[in-house]
Structures are given as structure tokens and as C-alpha cells.
Design a protein around this motif. Structure first.
Motif, PDB file in Angstrom:
ATOM      1  N   LEU A  75      10.612  66.249  40.088  1.00 42.89           N
ATOM      2  CA  LEU A  75      10.082  64.919  40.386  1.00 42.89           C
ATOM      3  C   LEU A  75      10.047  64.742  41.901  1.00 42.89           C
ATOM      4  O   LEU A  75      11.036  65.003  42.577  1.00 42.89           O
ATOM      5  CB  LEU A  75      10.975  63.824  39.777  1.00 42.89           C
ATOM      6  N   ASP A  76       8.898  64.288  42.425  1.00 43.08           N
ATOM      7  CA  ASP A  76       8.842  63.992  43.860  1.00 43.08           C
ATOM      8  C   ASP A  76       9.329  62.552  44.077  1.00 43.08           C
ATOM      9  O   ASP A  76       9.731  61.872  43.131  1.00 43.08           O
ATOM     10  CB  ASP A  76       7.422  64.203  44.411  1.00 43.08           C
ATOM     11  N   GLY A  77       9.297  62.075  45.301  1.00 44.12           N
ATOM     12  CA  GLY A  77       9.839  60.757  45.643  1.00 44.12           C
ATOM     13  C   GLY A  77       9.243  59.602  44.861  1.00 44.12           C
ATOM     14  O   GLY A  77       9.963  58.770  44.295  1.00 44.12           O
ATOM     15  N   GLN A  78       7.917  59.521  44.822  1.00 41.43           N
ATOM     16  CA  GLN A  78       7.255  58.431  44.108  1.00 41.43           C
ATOM     17  C   GLN A  78       7.495  58.521  42.605  1.00 41.43           C
ATOM     18  O   GLN A  78       7.721  57.514  41.948  1.00 41.43           O
ATOM     19  CB  GLN A  78       5.751  58.446  44.380  1.00 41.43           C
ATOM     20  N   THR A  79       7.433  59.712  42.088  1.00 39.97           N
ATOM     21  CA  THR A  79       7.639  59.903  40.654  1.00 39.97           C
ATOM     22  C   THR A  79       9.075  59.564  40.272  1.00 39.97           C
ATOM     23  O   THR A  79       9.322  58.925  39.245  1.00 39.97           O
ATOM     24  CB  THR A  79       7.310  61.349  40.244  1.00 39.97           C
ATOM     25  N   THR A  80      10.026  59.941  41.109  1.00 33.34           N
ATOM     26  CA  THR A  80      11.428  59.613  40.852  1.00 33.34           C
ATOM     27  C   THR A  80      11.618  58.099  40.828  1.00 33.34           C
ATOM     28  O   THR A  80      12.320  57.567  39.965  1.00 33.34           O
ATOM     29  CB  THR A  80      12.348  60.245  41.927  1.00 33.34           C
ATOM     30  N   GLU A  81      10.987  57.406  41.760  1.00 33.14           N
ATOM     31  CA  GLU A  81      11.089  55.945  41.813  1.00 33.14           C
ATOM     32  C   GLU A  81      10.485  55.315  40.559  1.00 33.14           C
ATOM     33  O   GLU A  81      11.054  54.381  39.995  1.00 33.14           O
ATOM     34  CB  GLU A  81      10.374  55.401  43.059  1.00 33.14           C
TER      35      GLU A  81
END
Length: 171
Positions: free
Chosen positions: A23-29
Motif C-alpha cells: 500500500l502506498d501513502g494515499q492507499t494506506t490512508e
């Protein structure tokens, strides 16, 4: 609301076990926003269950479903029926119990206490089947609400009209 540290630990475990799960940053959020309302213990149990039972990386829906299953303490339809029938025999028609479990209370009210107490040996099987079907339906609806994170909304405008400006519990 689940703490970010607990969420990060769970996602970290999923990433260790499932090599293709990243998961990248936006997806994690986004995942945190969609899973953050889960109880901490239910989330942790869901992640462990998925790690032990799934061969592919999970989706948000799979985690929510597993968390709901882990935290569901509902009676089975048979257990609910047994509890109500025991009370019918112990208490009789004039001493209707009020159950703390809202699902059990809704199912009892759907049939009606009088109907439950007035069952004949011939009608008992039919009433039992109806009660169990109703109870299962209520449980499924509650599970779906838990999975989707839906909340019971209170219609304050309607309450205002019904109680003429004085809401219950307010002075």
C-alpha cells in the motif's frame, strides 16, 4: 476508533505474509479511513485469521467481514428460540420478559409474546420456523451494518414533531 499504530501493525503483518500486498501513502490512508472504525481487538483477530486462512492478499471487504465474524457474539437461531421458549414456560403470558439482546427482543416482538404463549402442539413447528427465520434475518441485517459501517441514524426532525419540541431525556 482504532489507533493508527494498531492499524500500521496489522498492515505490516499482512505485507510480511503476502509479498504482493503493498500500500502506498494515499492507499494506506484510504484503508485506514475505511477500516479505522473497527474495534481494535476485532481488527487484530481479523488480520490473524486472514493470515492463517487466506492464500491471497485481502481486500477491505474481507478484513471487515472477518472482523465482524470475530466480534459477533449473537446467539444462534436455535439458542434464541430455546431461550424464548424456556421463558414462555417459566413466566407465562402475564410476565413478558424484555431481553437485553436487541436482536432477540425484535424477534420476540415480531411474533408477539401472546402468540408464543398461546402456541398449540400443532402450531409450535410453524411458529418456531417463523421465529428462527425472523431472528436469522435480523442477525444478517446487523452483520451487513457492521461490515459496511452503517450507523442507525436518528431522525431528529421527526422526534421534534412527535414530542412537540421536548425530546425524550431533555428538559
Amino acid at each position: 476508533m482504532m489507533e493508527r499504530a494498531v492499524f500500521a501493525k496489522g498492515i505490516g503483518l499482512l505485507q510480511m505474509v503476502f509479498e504482493s500486498f503493498r500500500l502506498d501513502g494515499q492507499t494506506t490512508e484510504l484503508w485506514y479511513r475505511l477500516l479505522g472504525d473497527l474495534p481494535t481487538v476485532a481488527f487484530e483477530k481479523a488480520v490473524l485469521k486472514i493470515v492463517m486462512t487466506h492464500e491471497k492478499p485481502p481486500t477491505i471487504a474481507a478484513i471487515r467481514k472477518a472482523a465482524t465474524e470475530e466480534s459477533d457474539e449473537s446467539l444462534s437461531a436455535e439458542e434464541a428460540w430455546t431461550k424464548v421458549i424456556d421463558d414462555v414456560h417459566k413466566r407465562g403470558i402475564y410476565d413478558e420478559p424484555i431481553y437485553e439482546d436487541p436482536k432477540l427482543e425484535k424477534a420476540k416482538r415480531a411474533i408477539s409474546w401472546r402468540e408464543l404463549c398461546d402456541m398449540t402442539p400443532d402450531s409450535r413447528r410453524v411458529v418456531r420456523a417463523q421465529f428462527m427465520r425472523i431472528y436469522d434475518s435480523i442477525c444478517e441485517r446487523e452483520k451487513l451494518k457492521a461490515i459496511t459501517g452503517a450507523k442507525d441514524e436518528v431522525n431528529h426532525a421527526l422526534l421534534q414533531r412527535l414530542f412537540g419540541g421536548m425530546l425524550p431525556g431533555k428538559r
